[in-house]
Design an enzyme around this catalytic site. Structure first.
Site, PDB file in Angstrom:
ATOM      1  N   SER A 172     -41.146 -46.063  66.702  1.00  0.00           N
ATOM      2  CA  SER A 172     -42.286 -45.168  66.572  1.00  0.00           C
ATOM      3  C   SER A 172     -41.809 -43.830  66.015  1.00  0.00           C
ATOM      4  O   SER A 172     -40.763 -43.317  66.419  1.00  0.00           O
ATOM      5  CB  SER A 172     -42.884 -44.989  67.971  1.00  0.00           C
ATOM      6  OG  SER A 172     -43.979 -44.150  67.899  1.00  0.00           O
ATOM      7  N   SER A 231     -38.696 -39.502  67.285  1.00  0.00           N
ATOM      8  CA  SER A 231     -38.869 -40.933  67.084  1.00  0.00           C
ATOM      9  C   SER A 231     -38.359 -41.664  68.320  1.00  0.00           C
ATOM     10  O   SER A 231     -37.716 -41.057  69.182  1.00  0.00           O
ATOM     11  CB  SER A 231     -38.074 -41.354  65.844  1.00  0.00           C
ATOM     12  OG  SER A 231     -38.233 -42.721  65.578  1.00  0.00           O
ATOM     13  N   LYS A 232     -38.632 -42.926  68.458  1.00  0.00           N
ATOM     14  CA  LYS A 232     -38.061 -43.716  69.554  1.00  0.00           C
ATOM     15  C   LYS A 232     -38.229 -45.189  69.210  1.00  0.00           C
ATOM     16  O   LYS A 232     -39.159 -45.563  68.491  1.00  0.00           O
ATOM     17  CB  LYS A 232     -38.791 -43.425  70.873  1.00  0.00           C
ATOM     18  CG  LYS A 232     -37.992 -43.802  72.095  1.00  0.00           C
ATOM     19  CD  LYS A 232     -36.961 -42.746  72.438  1.00  0.00           C
ATOM     20  CE  LYS A 232     -36.132 -43.115  73.636  1.00  0.00           C
ATOM     21  NZ  LYS A 232     -35.332 -41.977  74.122  1.00  0.00           N
ATOM     22  N   GLY A 233     -37.337 -46.003  69.720  1.00  0.00           N
ATOM     23  CA  GLY A 233     -37.441 -47.433  69.460  1.00  0.00           C
ATOM     24  C   GLY A 233     -37.199 -48.216  70.729  1.00  0.00           C
ATOM     25  O   GLY A 233     -36.665 -47.696  71.706  1.00  0.00           O
TER      26      GLY A 233
END
Ligand code: NAD
Length: 476
Positions: A61, A106-108
């Site tokens: 994201s 961001s992040k995953g």
């Protein structure tokens, strides 16, 4: 009146954001632009394991691209879902702005229990996930740079870096595509300990201000303070270890998946850590009281509570019973928006996640800069610094001879002063400086505005203001 229904993690972050923007004078369009998550990519991919194809679901994201690359960890956990990844990406935007790391958020995440797979299988899965993200520039040194998070570490980051390098054979900056790598694969000294170290520096800075300490109903310094830690993983272990070994704090409780250990005289953090490595949990650890229902220990009487495991653990169900007057959010989102309100009403001081656990992204920033500059910190100046210090020492030695018994150098002065700083010392110094500066920017808002009652709102005000200025500078 305190809320009765628990919002989702994403809603919790938005509620906290809204509480802050209500005190700002942002145009509504800009407020919305900052709040929303720009994009979330969902990928489903198959890997052949144990004779059959298994399908995995992953996310990356991107919350805000006001600065690029965007930055944020990759989490491996069965709890991963779009809502969680978006909440974590939003927190990354605010966190980077607060500690002045020049990144968007961001992040995953990958929906997987990493303990169910062996190393070879995890490598296959990680490389395939990295391939899917890299081919869409969701891993890229100038656009999107992941890092470790819950369930991932140096090993996974090395696989991701190698996968990216294989796909981009002429990219001279390939190593900067991900941070948190092992030293031999382009990492930086001090990254593994960084988030826990940052928690220690954050607490040290908090305790430097007696009026802030008094707001929590405490006094004095960290020495002798009783601390309960939840989650003895990367963040919790390092924070607990440093606080007990270097600051004289007593770790009176450790909460893990399989219960809690309590010892009011203080637990030996290293011994508990070694026990977990050997036995897979805390059960059976000698010389401490074991409670089967670990989360109850969050309510144990202590001075500082460090939730360092996962989100939502302090919620409407237990907030009223939390006794700690000071909570430092080492995990992301451990206190829900509802619990936050209950605790504020009780006068509990909360050092918020976006500040408390920013040590990781700060040292990731240093690693990224190191990778782009292709040189280790200190390599150019260390010996030159030592040579200049030698000049001073020579003069002092001359004085020493001249003054005889009237004055002598302290025994270890020469060795300590002569030594130029190595990479680890420089990283720790940069981290300490960052944590102090960020705390000061928050506390200034906290103390100077009557409408700001807590550090979380202060943190949001500082970071949203910085993100807004960045958008304004672009003409938005
Ligand atoms: P980790 O996987 O290394 O450690 C998590 C620990 O918590 C493990 O020991 C696990 O057994 C324990 N745990 C899990 N569920 C639990 C539960 N219900 N009760 C008690 N213990 C439980 O993860 P980490 O990297 O230390 O991350 C922890 C938190 O810190 C996460 O919220 C993460 O987003 C945040 N964080 C991590 C970093 C980093 O650099 N690793 C940076 C910033 C924020």
């Amino acid at each position: 009146m305190a809320p009765t229904k628990e919002p989702s993690f994403r809603d919790s972050v938005d509620l906290m954001f809204n509480r802050a923007v209500a005190l700002m004078d942002l145009p509504p369009g800009l407020e919305e632009k900052i709040r929303v998550c720009n994009a979330t990519y969902t990928v489903r991919f198959g890997v052949r394991l144990r004779g059959q194809i298994q399908t995995f679901v992953g996310y990356r994201s991107v919350h805000s691209e006001h600065m690029e690359p965007v930055k944020g960890g990759i989490r491996y956990s069965l709890g991963v879902n779009q809502n969680e990844v978006e909440a974590l990406a939003a927190l990354m935007t605010y966190k980077c702005a607060l500690v002045e790391a020049p990144f968007g958020g961001s992040k995953g995440g990958l929906c997987i229990d990493p303990r169910e797979y062996d190393e070879y299988e995890l490598e296959m899965i990680t490389r395939r996930f990295a391939y899917e993200l890299a081919k869409r520039d969701l891993i890229n040194p100038s656009q999107n740079v992941p890092a470790p998070d819950m369930g991932t570490g140096e090993r996974e980051m090395a696989w991701i870096a190698d996968q990216y390098a294989r796909m981009n054979t002429t990219d001279i900056n390939a190593r900067a595509c991900v941070t948190g790598k092992p030293l031999g694969a382009g990492g930086i000294k001090g990254r593994v300990e960084a988030t826990g170290r940052g928690v220690q520096y954050a607490l040290r800075e908090f305790f430097r201000y007696p009026e802030d300490v008094a707001k929590a109903g405490l006094s004095g310094g960290l020495d002798g303070k009783r601390i309960v830690v939840q989650g003895l993983g990367n963040v919790g272990y390092h924070a607990a270890k440093f606080l007990s070994e270097e600051d004289g704090a007593r770790i009176t409780g450790i909460i893990e998946r399989d219960g809690a250990l309590i010892d009011d005289d203080g637990l030996d953090v290293e011994a508990v850590h070694q026990w977990i490595v050997k036995h897979g949990g805390i059960t059976g650890f000698p010389d401490a009281l074991h409670m089967a229902e670990g989360s109850v220990a969050l309510e144990h009487d202590c001075d500082v509570l460090i939730p360092a495991a996962m989100e939502g653990v302090i919620n409407l169900g237990n907030a009223a019973r939390i006794k700690a007057p000071l909570i430092i959010e080492a995990a992301n989102g451990p206190v829900t928006a509802g619990a936050d309100e209950v605790l504020r009403d009780k006068g509990t001081v909360i050092i918020p996640d976006m500040y408390a656990n920013a040590g990781g992204v700060t040292v990731s920033y240093f690693e990224w800069v190191k990778n782009l500059s292709h040189i280790r910190f200190g390599r150019l100046q260390r010996r030159q610094e030592e040579a200049r210090h030698q000049l001073v020492v020579n003069e002092l030695e001359r004085l020493d001879r001249y003054l005889g018994d009237a004055w002598t150098m302290s025994p270890d002065f020469k060795a300590r002063y002569l030594r130029g700083a190595d990479e680890l010392e420089l990283v720790r110094s940069g981290l300490d400086d960052t944590m102090r500066e960020a705390y000061q920017s928050m506390r200034e808002v906290w103390h100077s505005r009557d409408d700001v009652e807590d550090l979380r709102v202060a943190a949001y005000l500082v970071s949203i203001d910085r993100v807004a200025s960045s958008y304004r500078a672009k003409g938005l």
